[in-house]
Design a protein around this motif. Sequence first.
Motif, mmCIF file in Angstrom:
data_model
loop_
_atom_site.group_PDB
_atom_site.id
_atom_site.type_symbol
_atom_site.label_atom_id
_atom_site.label_comp_id
_atom_site.label_asym_id
_atom_site.label_seq_id
_atom_site.Cartn_x
_atom_site.Cartn_y
_atom_site.Cartn_z
ATOM 1 N N ALA A 173 -10.909 -26.206 54.368
ATOM 2 C CA ALA A 173 -9.749 -27.018 54.038
ATOM 3 C C ALA A 173 -8.880 -26.288 53.026
ATOM 4 C CB ALA A 173 -10.202 -28.351 53.466
ATOM 5 N N SER A 174 -7.558 -26.445 53.203
ATOM 6 C CA SER A 174 -6.613 -25.948 52.216
ATOM 7 C C SER A 174 -6.123 -27.139 51.413
ATOM 8 C CB SER A 174 -5.409 -25.314 52.909
ATOM 9 O OG SER A 174 -5.438 -23.932 52.811
ATOM 10 N N GLY A 175 -5.896 -26.966 50.145
ATOM 11 C CA GLY A 175 -5.381 -28.072 49.343
ATOM 12 C C GLY A 175 -5.447 -27.739 47.882
ATOM 13 N N LEU A 176 -5.331 -28.757 47.048
ATOM 14 C CA LEU A 176 -5.341 -28.537 45.608
ATOM 15 C C LEU A 176 -6.760 -28.233 45.141
ATOM 16 C CD1 LEU A 176 -3.157 -31.535 44.459
ATOM 17 C CD2 LEU A 176 -2.511 -29.141 44.487
ATOM 18 N N PRO A 177 -6.944 -27.205 44.337
ATOM 19 C CA PRO A 177 -8.264 -26.982 43.754
ATOM 20 C C PRO A 177 -8.587 -28.104 42.777
ATOM 21 C CG PRO A 177 -6.673 -25.422 42.861
ATOM 22 C CD PRO A 177 -5.963 -26.203 43.916
ATOM 23 N N VAL A 178 -9.879 -28.398 42.627
ATOM 24 C CA VAL A 178 -10.304 -29.458 41.706
ATOM 25 C C VAL A 178 -9.874 -29.099 40.283
ATOM 26 C CG1 VAL A 178 -12.305 -30.627 40.727
ATOM 27 C CG2 VAL A 178 -12.247 -30.067 43.157
ATOM 28 N N GLY A 179 -9.281 -30.063 39.592
ATOM 29 C CA GLY A 179 -8.838 -29.818 38.224
ATOM 30 C C GLY A 179 -7.412 -29.305 38.140
ATOM 31 N N ALA A 180 -6.749 -29.087 39.298
ATOM 32 C CA ALA A 180 -5.398 -28.549 39.285
ATOM 33 C C ALA A 180 -4.409 -29.636 38.890
ATOM 34 C CB ALA A 180 -5.041 -27.993 40.646
ATOM 35 N N ASP A 181 -3.180 -29.222 38.667
ATOM 36 C CA ASP A 181 -2.123 -30.099 38.205
ATOM 37 C C ASP A 181 -1.007 -30.027 39.248
ATOM 38 O OD1 ASP A 181 -0.055 -31.294 36.741
ATOM 39 O OD2 ASP A 181 -1.018 -30.657 34.864
ATOM 40 N N LEU A 182 -0.590 -31.196 39.782
ATOM 41 C CA LEU A 182 0.474 -31.217 40.801
ATOM 42 C C LEU A 182 1.691 -30.418 40.339
ATOM 43 C CD1 LEU A 182 0.822 -34.787 42.302
ATOM 44 C CD2 LEU A 182 -0.131 -32.738 43.315
ATOM 45 N N GLU A 183 2.002 -30.565 39.038
ATOM 46 C CA GLU A 183 3.206 -29.956 38.492
ATOM 47 C C GLU A 183 3.209 -28.444 38.668
ATOM 48 O OE1 GLU A 183 3.620 -30.952 34.414
ATOM 49 O OE2 GLU A 183 5.473 -29.803 34.156
ATOM 50 N N ALA A 185 1.237 -26.740 40.966
ATOM 51 C CA ALA A 185 0.788 -26.267 42.276
ATOM 52 C C ALA A 185 1.959 -25.594 42.994
ATOM 53 C CB ALA A 185 0.266 -27.440 43.093
ATOM 54 N N ASP A 186 1.700 -24.480 43.692
ATOM 55 C CA ASP A 186 2.796 -23.854 44.434
ATOM 56 C C ASP A 186 3.106 -24.690 45.672
ATOM 57 O OD1 ASP A 186 1.532 -22.162 46.979
ATOM 58 O OD2 ASP A 186 0.130 -22.521 45.326
ATOM 59 N N GLU A 187 4.290 -24.512 46.235
ATOM 60 C CA GLU A 187 4.781 -25.366 47.315
ATOM 61 C C GLU A 187 3.884 -25.299 48.549
ATOM 62 O OE1 GLU A 187 6.485 -23.216 45.673
ATOM 63 O OE2 GLU A 187 8.097 -24.301 44.651
ATOM 64 N N ILE A 188 3.397 -24.112 48.879
ATOM 65 C CA ILE A 188 2.599 -23.974 50.107
ATOM 66 C C ILE A 188 1.279 -24.720 49.965
ATOM 67 C CG2 ILE A 188 1.511 -22.341 51.677
ATOM 68 C CD1 ILE A 188 3.597 -20.295 50.845
ATOM 69 N N THR A 189 0.620 -24.565 48.804
ATOM 70 C CA THR A 189 -0.634 -25.276 48.578
ATOM 71 C C THR A 189 -0.410 -26.783 48.643
ATOM 72 O OG1 THR A 189 -1.451 -23.498 47.174
ATOM 73 C CG2 THR A 189 -2.503 -25.637 46.913
#
Lengths: 200, 200
Positions: A173-183, A185-189
Amino acid sequence: MALAYDGAIQRLIDAFASLPGIGPKGAQRIAFHLLSASDEEAQRLADAIEEVKHKVRFCEICGNVCETSPCAICSDPRRDHTMICVVEEPKDVMSIERTREYRGLYHVLGGTINPMANIGPNDLAIPALLDRLKDDSVTEVIVALNPNIEGEATTTYLSRLLSPLEIKVTRLASGLPVGADLEYADEITLSRALMGRRDA
Amino acid sequence: MALAYDGAIQRLIDAFASLPGIGPKGAQRIAFHLLSASDEEAQRLADAIEEVKHKVRFCEICGNVCETSPCAICSDPRRDHTMICVVEEPKDVMSIERTREYRGLYHVLGGTINPMANIGPNDLAIPALLDRLKDDSVTEVIVALNPNIEGEATTTYLSRLLSPLEIKVTRLASGLPVGADLEYADEITLSRALMGRRDA
Protein backbone atom coordinates in the motif's frame (compact mmCIF):
# COMPACT_ATOMS: atom_id res chain seq x y z
CA MET A 1 56.61 17.97 3.75
CA ALA A 2 54.50 14.99 4.68
CA LEU A 3 51.05 15.67 3.21
CA ALA A 4 49.81 12.10 3.36
CA TYR A 5 50.23 9.57 6.11
CA ASP A 6 52.85 6.84 6.07
CA GLY A 7 51.94 3.95 3.75
CA ALA A 8 49.88 1.61 5.92
CA ILE A 9 47.72 4.29 7.56
CA GLN A 10 46.99 5.98 4.26
CA ARG A 11 46.07 2.64 2.68
CA LEU A 12 43.65 1.97 5.54
CA ILE A 13 42.10 5.44 5.24
CA ASP A 14 41.71 4.98 1.46
CA ALA A 15 40.15 1.53 1.91
CA PHE A 16 37.57 2.90 4.37
CA ALA A 17 36.90 6.01 2.30
CA SER A 18 35.95 3.77 -0.65
CA LEU A 19 33.04 2.29 1.36
CA PRO A 20 29.55 3.75 0.95
CA GLY A 21 28.65 6.51 3.41
CA ILE A 22 32.21 7.09 4.66
CA GLY A 23 34.03 10.27 3.61
CA PRO A 24 37.73 11.09 3.98
CA LYS A 25 37.32 12.60 7.48
CA GLY A 26 35.25 9.67 8.69
CA ALA A 27 37.78 7.23 7.22
CA GLN A 28 40.61 9.00 9.04
CA ARG A 29 38.65 8.90 12.29
CA ILE A 30 38.03 5.17 11.91
CA ALA A 31 41.67 4.49 11.02
CA PHE A 32 42.89 6.23 14.18
CA HIS A 33 40.23 4.49 16.21
CA LEU A 34 41.54 1.12 14.97
CA LEU A 35 45.14 2.19 15.61
CA SER A 36 44.40 2.84 19.24
CA ALA A 37 41.95 -0.07 19.57
CA SER A 38 43.05 -3.41 20.93
CA ASP A 39 44.58 -5.90 18.51
CA GLU A 40 41.58 -8.17 19.16
CA GLU A 41 39.04 -5.56 18.11
CA ALA A 42 40.89 -4.79 14.88
CA GLN A 43 41.42 -8.47 14.16
CA ARG A 44 37.72 -9.15 14.77
CA LEU A 45 36.82 -6.64 12.04
CA ALA A 46 39.39 -8.02 9.60
CA ASP A 47 38.24 -11.59 10.30
CA ALA A 48 34.57 -10.65 9.90
CA ILE A 49 35.29 -9.23 6.44
CA GLU A 50 37.15 -12.33 5.32
CA GLU A 51 34.59 -14.66 6.88
CA VAL A 52 31.67 -13.02 5.11
CA LYS A 53 33.42 -13.32 1.75
CA HIS A 54 34.23 -16.99 2.35
CA LYS A 55 31.03 -18.19 3.98
CA VAL A 56 28.16 -16.13 2.67
CA ARG A 57 26.51 -17.15 -0.58
CA PHE A 58 23.19 -16.49 -2.27
CA CYS A 59 20.27 -18.90 -1.83
CA GLU A 60 19.82 -20.93 -5.02
CA ILE A 61 16.03 -20.57 -4.72
CA CYS A 62 15.27 -17.03 -3.53
CA GLY A 63 18.58 -15.20 -4.01
CA ASN A 64 18.72 -14.03 -0.40
CA VAL A 65 22.08 -14.05 1.40
CA CYS A 66 22.69 -17.15 3.50
CA GLU A 67 25.37 -19.50 4.75
CA THR A 68 23.55 -22.64 3.67
CA SER A 69 21.71 -22.85 0.37
CA PRO A 70 18.69 -23.17 0.24
CA CYS A 71 18.40 -20.49 2.92
CA ALA A 72 16.73 -20.86 6.32
CA ILE A 73 13.50 -19.27 5.03
CA CYS A 74 13.18 -21.34 1.83
CA SER A 75 13.84 -24.58 3.74
CA ASP A 76 11.49 -23.82 6.66
CA PRO A 77 8.40 -26.06 6.37
CA ARG A 78 6.47 -23.84 8.82
CA ARG A 79 6.48 -20.93 6.38
CA ASP A 80 3.69 -20.40 3.87
CA HIS A 81 5.05 -21.77 0.58
CA THR A 82 2.07 -20.43 -1.39
CA MET A 83 3.19 -16.80 -1.11
CA ILE A 84 6.26 -15.15 -2.58
CA CYS A 85 7.25 -11.61 -1.70
CA VAL A 86 9.42 -10.04 -4.43
CA VAL A 87 12.03 -7.59 -3.11
CA GLU A 88 14.92 -5.67 -4.60
CA GLU A 89 17.79 -6.47 -2.24
CA PRO A 90 18.58 -8.97 0.55
CA LYS A 91 18.31 -6.17 3.13
CA ASP A 92 14.66 -5.69 2.15
CA VAL A 93 13.99 -9.28 3.28
CA MET A 94 15.22 -8.31 6.75
CA SER A 95 13.05 -5.16 6.76
CA ILE A 96 9.94 -7.22 6.04
CA GLU A 97 10.93 -9.97 8.51
CA ARG A 98 11.18 -7.32 11.23
CA THR A 99 7.47 -6.50 10.81
CA ARG A 100 6.70 -10.10 11.95
CA GLU A 101 3.62 -9.85 9.70
CA TYR A 102 4.72 -12.00 6.78
CA ARG A 103 5.05 -15.80 6.90
CA GLY A 104 5.61 -16.58 3.21
CA LEU A 105 8.73 -16.93 1.06
CA TYR A 106 10.84 -14.30 -0.70
CA HIS A 107 12.38 -13.68 -4.08
CA VAL A 108 15.28 -11.23 -4.35
CA LEU A 109 15.45 -9.56 -7.78
CA GLY A 110 18.89 -8.03 -7.26
CA GLY A 111 17.75 -4.63 -8.55
CA THR A 112 15.02 -3.02 -10.62
CA ILE A 113 14.49 -2.58 -14.35
CA ASN A 114 16.32 0.59 -15.34
CA PRO A 115 16.73 1.33 -19.06
CA MET A 116 18.99 4.31 -18.26
CA ALA A 117 21.49 1.99 -16.56
CA ASN A 118 20.90 -0.69 -19.21
CA ILE A 119 19.32 -3.13 -16.72
CA GLY A 120 16.58 -5.21 -18.31
CA PRO A 121 14.39 -8.06 -16.95
CA ASN A 122 16.99 -10.69 -17.87
CA ASP A 123 19.67 -8.94 -15.82
CA LEU A 124 17.51 -9.51 -12.74
CA ALA A 125 16.23 -12.73 -11.14
CA ILE A 126 12.95 -12.46 -13.10
CA PRO A 127 13.47 -15.67 -15.16
CA ALA A 128 14.19 -17.48 -11.87
CA LEU A 129 10.93 -16.10 -10.46
CA LEU A 130 8.99 -17.49 -13.45
CA ASP A 131 10.64 -20.88 -12.86
CA ARG A 132 9.45 -20.88 -9.25
CA LEU A 133 5.87 -20.14 -10.36
CA LYS A 134 5.74 -23.06 -12.84
CA ASP A 135 4.48 -25.78 -10.47
CA ASP A 136 1.29 -23.86 -9.53
CA SER A 137 1.93 -24.12 -5.78
CA VAL A 138 2.24 -20.35 -5.42
CA THR A 139 -1.07 -18.48 -5.25
CA GLU A 140 0.05 -14.94 -4.48
CA VAL A 141 3.03 -12.80 -5.42
CA ILE A 142 3.47 -9.62 -3.34
CA VAL A 143 5.63 -7.12 -5.19
CA ALA A 144 7.40 -5.10 -2.47
CA LEU A 145 9.72 -2.80 -4.40
CA ASN A 146 10.72 0.70 -3.37
CA PRO A 147 8.13 3.36 -4.33
CA ASN A 148 10.35 5.22 -6.80
CA ILE A 149 10.29 5.41 -10.62
CA GLU A 150 12.28 2.21 -11.24
CA GLY A 151 10.37 0.32 -8.56
CA GLU A 152 7.02 1.39 -10.02
CA ALA A 153 8.08 0.45 -13.55
CA THR A 154 9.32 -2.94 -12.41
CA THR A 155 6.12 -3.54 -10.43
CA THR A 156 4.01 -2.76 -13.51
CA TYR A 157 6.22 -5.01 -15.65
CA LEU A 158 5.91 -7.93 -13.20
CA SER A 159 2.17 -7.43 -12.83
CA ARG A 160 1.70 -7.68 -16.62
CA LEU A 161 4.16 -10.56 -16.95
CA LEU A 162 2.38 -12.65 -14.30
CA SER A 163 -1.20 -11.80 -15.31
CA PRO A 164 -1.58 -14.84 -17.64
CA LEU A 165 -0.54 -17.22 -14.82
CA GLU A 166 -3.72 -16.87 -12.73
CA ILE A 167 -1.66 -15.88 -9.72
CA LYS A 168 -2.82 -13.04 -7.51
CA VAL A 169 -0.28 -10.22 -7.85
CA THR A 170 -0.40 -7.58 -5.13
CA ARG A 171 1.75 -4.64 -4.12
CA LEU A 172 2.48 -2.73 -0.93
CA ALA A 173 0.00 0.00 0.00
CA SER A 174 1.05 3.57 -0.70
CA GLY A 175 -0.02 6.27 1.72
CA LEU A 176 0.97 8.36 4.69
CA PRO A 177 3.66 6.85 6.90
CA VAL A 178 2.61 6.38 10.53
CA GLY A 179 3.32 9.52 12.53
CA ALA A 180 3.39 11.76 9.44
CA ASP A 181 1.75 15.16 9.24
CA LEU A 182 -0.76 15.98 6.45
CA GLU A 183 0.73 19.46 6.24
CA TYR A 184 4.15 18.15 5.25
CA ALA A 185 3.09 15.20 3.08
CA ASP A 186 4.05 15.58 -0.59
CA GLU A 187 1.20 15.75 -3.11
CA ILE A 188 1.82 12.33 -4.67
CA THR A 189 1.86 10.52 -1.32
CA LEU A 190 -1.28 12.35 -0.24
CA SER A 191 -3.13 11.61 -3.48
CA ARG A 192 -2.14 7.92 -3.17
CA ALA A 193 -3.41 7.92 0.41
CA LEU A 194 -6.72 9.36 -0.87
CA MET A 195 -7.00 6.83 -3.70
CA GLY A 196 -6.26 3.97 -1.34
CA ARG A 197 -8.70 5.14 1.38
CA ARG A 198 -10.37 2.43 3.44
CA ASP A 199 -13.47 2.21 5.61
CA ALA A 200 -12.77 3.73 9.00
CA MET B 1 11.27 -15.79 12.18
CA ALA B 2 14.73 -14.62 11.18
CA LEU B 3 15.15 -11.23 12.82
CA ALA B 4 18.92 -11.10 12.52
CA TYR B 5 21.10 -12.07 9.61
CA ASP B 6 22.92 -15.37 9.39
CA GLY B 7 26.03 -15.48 11.60
CA ALA B 8 28.79 -14.09 9.40
CA ILE B 9 26.81 -11.14 8.01
CA GLN B 10 25.54 -10.14 11.44
CA ARG B 11 29.07 -10.35 12.87
CA LEU B 12 30.31 -8.06 10.08
CA ILE B 13 27.46 -5.57 10.64
CA ASP B 14 28.17 -5.57 14.38
CA ALA B 15 31.90 -5.06 13.81
CA PHE B 16 31.28 -2.05 11.56
CA ALA B 17 28.58 -0.61 13.82
CA SER B 18 31.12 -0.52 16.66
CA LEU B 19 33.33 1.91 14.70
CA PRO B 20 32.98 5.65 15.34
CA GLY B 21 30.52 7.46 13.06
CA ILE B 22 28.86 4.31 11.71
CA GLY B 23 25.32 3.46 12.85
CA PRO B 24 23.42 0.19 12.38
CA LYS B 25 21.96 1.22 8.98
CA GLY B 26 25.32 2.39 7.70
CA ALA B 27 26.96 -0.81 8.93
CA GLN B 28 24.35 -2.89 7.10
CA ARG B 29 24.90 -0.88 3.93
CA ILE B 30 28.66 -1.40 4.13
CA ALA B 31 28.28 -5.12 4.84
CA PHE B 32 26.12 -5.60 1.74
CA HIS B 33 28.49 -3.46 -0.27
CA LEU B 34 31.36 -5.76 0.72
CA LEU B 35 29.25 -8.84 0.00
CA SER B 36 28.70 -7.75 -3.57
CA ALA B 37 32.18 -6.25 -3.96
CA SER B 38 35.00 -8.21 -5.55
CA ASP B 39 37.00 -10.54 -3.32
CA GLU B 40 40.03 -8.33 -4.00
CA GLU B 41 38.34 -5.18 -2.70
CA ALA B 42 37.18 -6.89 0.50
CA GLN B 43 40.59 -8.52 1.00
CA ARG B 44 42.29 -5.16 0.49
CA LEU B 45 40.29 -3.71 3.39
CA ALA B 46 40.94 -6.72 5.65
CA ASP B 47 44.66 -6.61 4.80
CA ALA B 48 44.86 -2.86 5.40
CA ILE B 49 43.43 -3.32 8.90
CA GLU B 50 45.90 -6.07 9.76
CA GLU B 51 48.82 -4.23 8.18
CA VAL B 52 48.18 -1.06 10.15
CA LYS B 53 48.10 -3.00 13.40
CA HIS B 54 51.33 -4.81 12.57
CA LYS B 55 53.37 -2.01 11.00
CA VAL B 56 52.31 1.25 12.55
CA ARG B 57 53.93 2.36 15.78
CA PHE B 58 54.39 5.64 17.62
CA CYS B 59 57.54 7.73 17.16
CA GLU B 60 59.77 7.38 20.24
CA ILE B 61 60.55 11.11 20.10
CA CYS B 62 57.35 12.96 19.17
CA GLY B 63 54.62 10.31 19.60
CA ASN B 64 53.30 10.73 16.07
CA VAL B 65 52.23 7.60 14.15
CA CYS B 66 54.90 6.22 11.85
CA GLU B 67 56.27 3.03 10.35
CA THR B 68 59.87 3.79 11.30
CA SER B 69 60.79 5.30 14.64
CA PRO B 70 62.00 8.08 14.87
CA CYS B 71 59.40 9.30 12.37
CA ALA B 72 60.10 10.98 9.05
CA ILE B 73 59.60 14.45 10.55
CA CYS B 74 61.83 13.97 13.62
CA SER B 75 64.62 12.49 11.49
CA ASP B 76 64.46 15.12 8.73
CA PRO B 77 67.55 17.39 9.01
CA ARG B 78 65.90 20.02 6.77
CA ARG B 79 63.23 20.73 9.37
CA ASP B 80 63.68 23.43 12.00
CA HIS B 81 64.72 21.55 15.14
CA THR B 82 64.44 24.68 17.30
CA MET B 83 60.62 24.69 17.20
CA ILE B 84 58.20 22.15 18.66
CA CYS B 85 54.48 22.30 17.96
CA VAL B 86 52.47 20.55 20.70
CA VAL B 87 49.28 18.86 19.44
CA GLU B 88 46.66 16.60 20.94
CA GLU B 89 46.45 13.75 18.42
CA PRO B 90 48.48 12.40 15.45
CA LYS B 91 45.77 13.62 13.05
CA ASP B 92 46.45 17.19 14.20
CA VAL B 93 50.01 16.83 12.88
CA MET B 94 48.55 16.14 9.44
CA SER B 95 46.19 19.14 9.69
CA ILE B 96 49.12 21.46 10.41
CA GLU B 97 51.33 19.84 7.75
CA ARG B 98 48.62 20.56 5.19
CA THR B 99 48.96 24.31 5.79
CA ARG B 100 52.57 24.04 4.48
CA GLU B 101 53.35 26.93 6.86
CA TYR B 102 55.22 25.07 9.58
CA ARG B 103 58.72 23.64 9.23
CA GLY B 104 59.47 22.68 12.84
CA LEU B 105 58.98 19.48 14.84
CA TYR B 106 55.93 18.16 16.68
CA HIS B 107 55.03 16.67 20.02
CA VAL B 108 51.85 14.62 20.34
CA LEU B 109 50.35 14.77 23.85
CA GLY B 110 47.84 11.97 23.28
CA GLY B 111 45.00 13.99 24.81
CA THR B 112 44.40 16.94 27.09
CA ILE B 113 44.30 17.39 30.85
CA ASN B 114 40.78 16.49 31.94
CA PRO B 115 40.12 16.13 35.69
CA MET B 116 36.55 14.90 34.97
CA ALA B 117 37.96 11.93 33.05
CA ASN B 118 40.82 11.56 35.56
CA ILE B 119 43.49 12.49 32.97
CA GLY B 120 46.37 14.38 34.55
CA PRO B 121 49.68 15.71 33.13
CA ASN B 122 51.46 12.40 33.78
CA ASP B 123 48.89 10.47 31.72
CA LEU B 124 49.93 12.53 28.70
CA ALA B 125 53.30 12.90 26.96
CA ILE B 126 54.12 15.99 29.07
CA PRO B 127 57.14 14.43 30.91
CA ALA B 128 58.49 13.38 27.47
CA LEU B 129 58.09 16.99 26.28
CA LEU B 130 60.12 18.27 29.24
CA ASP B 131 62.83 15.72 28.38
CA ARG B 132 63.01 17.06 24.83
CA LEU B 133 63.45 20.63 26.11
CA LYS B 134 66.37 19.75 28.40
CA ASP B 135 69.22 20.27 25.94
CA ASP B 136 68.31 23.94 25.23
CA SER B 137 68.20 23.47 21.45
CA VAL B 138 64.49 24.31 21.31
CA THR B 139 63.68 28.02 21.39
CA GLU B 140 59.93 28.05 20.80
CA VAL B 141 57.04 25.77 21.76
CA ILE B 142 53.80 26.41 19.87
CA VAL B 143 50.84 24.98 21.79
CA ALA B 144 48.26 24.04 19.12
CA LEU B 145 45.45 22.40 21.10
CA ASN B 146 41.77 22.55 20.25
CA PRO B 147 40.07 25.75 21.46
CA ASN B 148 37.75 24.04 23.97
CA ILE B 149 37.75 23.93 27.77
CA GLU B 150 40.24 21.06 28.12
CA GLY B 151 42.48 22.48 25.39
CA GLU B 152 42.53 25.92 27.07
CA ALA B 153 43.27 24.42 30.48
CA THR B 154 46.10 22.30 29.09
CA THR B 155 47.53 25.29 27.21
CA THR B 156 47.55 27.36 30.41
CA TYR B 157 49.14 24.46 32.32
CA LEU B 158 51.90 24.04 29.71
CA SER B 159 52.52 27.77 29.51
CA ARG B 160 53.09 27.94 33.30
CA LEU B 161 55.13 24.73 33.33
CA LEU B 162 57.51 25.97 30.63
CA SER B 163 57.82 29.57 31.84
CA PRO B 164 60.96 28.88 34.01
CA LEU B 165 62.77 27.36 30.99
CA GLU B 166 63.29 30.61 29.05
CA ILE B 167 61.60 29.11 26.02
CA LYS B 168 59.11 31.18 24.05
CA VAL B 169 55.68 29.56 24.46
CA THR B 170 53.07 30.62 21.90
CA ARG B 171 49.57 29.49 21.03
CA LEU B 172 47.39 29.54 17.93
CA ALA B 173 45.48 32.77 17.28
CA SER B 174 41.79 32.79 18.12
CA GLY B 175 39.42 34.75 15.91
CA LEU B 176 36.99 34.63 13.04
CA PRO B 177 37.54 31.72 10.64
CA VAL B 178 38.14 32.79 7.02
CA GLY B 179 34.84 33.16 5.20
CA ALA B 180 32.82 33.58 8.40
CA ASP B 181 30.06 36.11 8.86
CA LEU B 182 30.13 38.57 11.81
CA GLU B 183 26.38 38.16 12.16
CA TYR B 184 26.68 34.45 12.91
CA ALA B 185 29.90 34.46 14.95
CA ASP B 186 29.43 33.46 18.58
CA GLU B 187 30.21 36.09 21.24
CA ILE B 188 33.35 34.41 22.57
CA THR B 189 34.92 34.03 19.12
CA LEU B 190 34.05 37.64 18.28
CA SER B 191 35.45 38.98 21.55
CA ARG B 192 38.67 36.98 20.97
CA ALA B 193 38.87 38.44 17.46
CA LEU B 194 38.51 41.93 18.97
CA MET B 195 41.13 41.30 21.66
CA GLY B 196 43.56 39.91 19.09
CA ARG B 197 43.02 42.76 16.57
CA ARG B 198 46.03 43.70 14.43
CA ASP B 199 47.05 46.76 12.40
CA ALA B 200 45.24 46.68 9.06
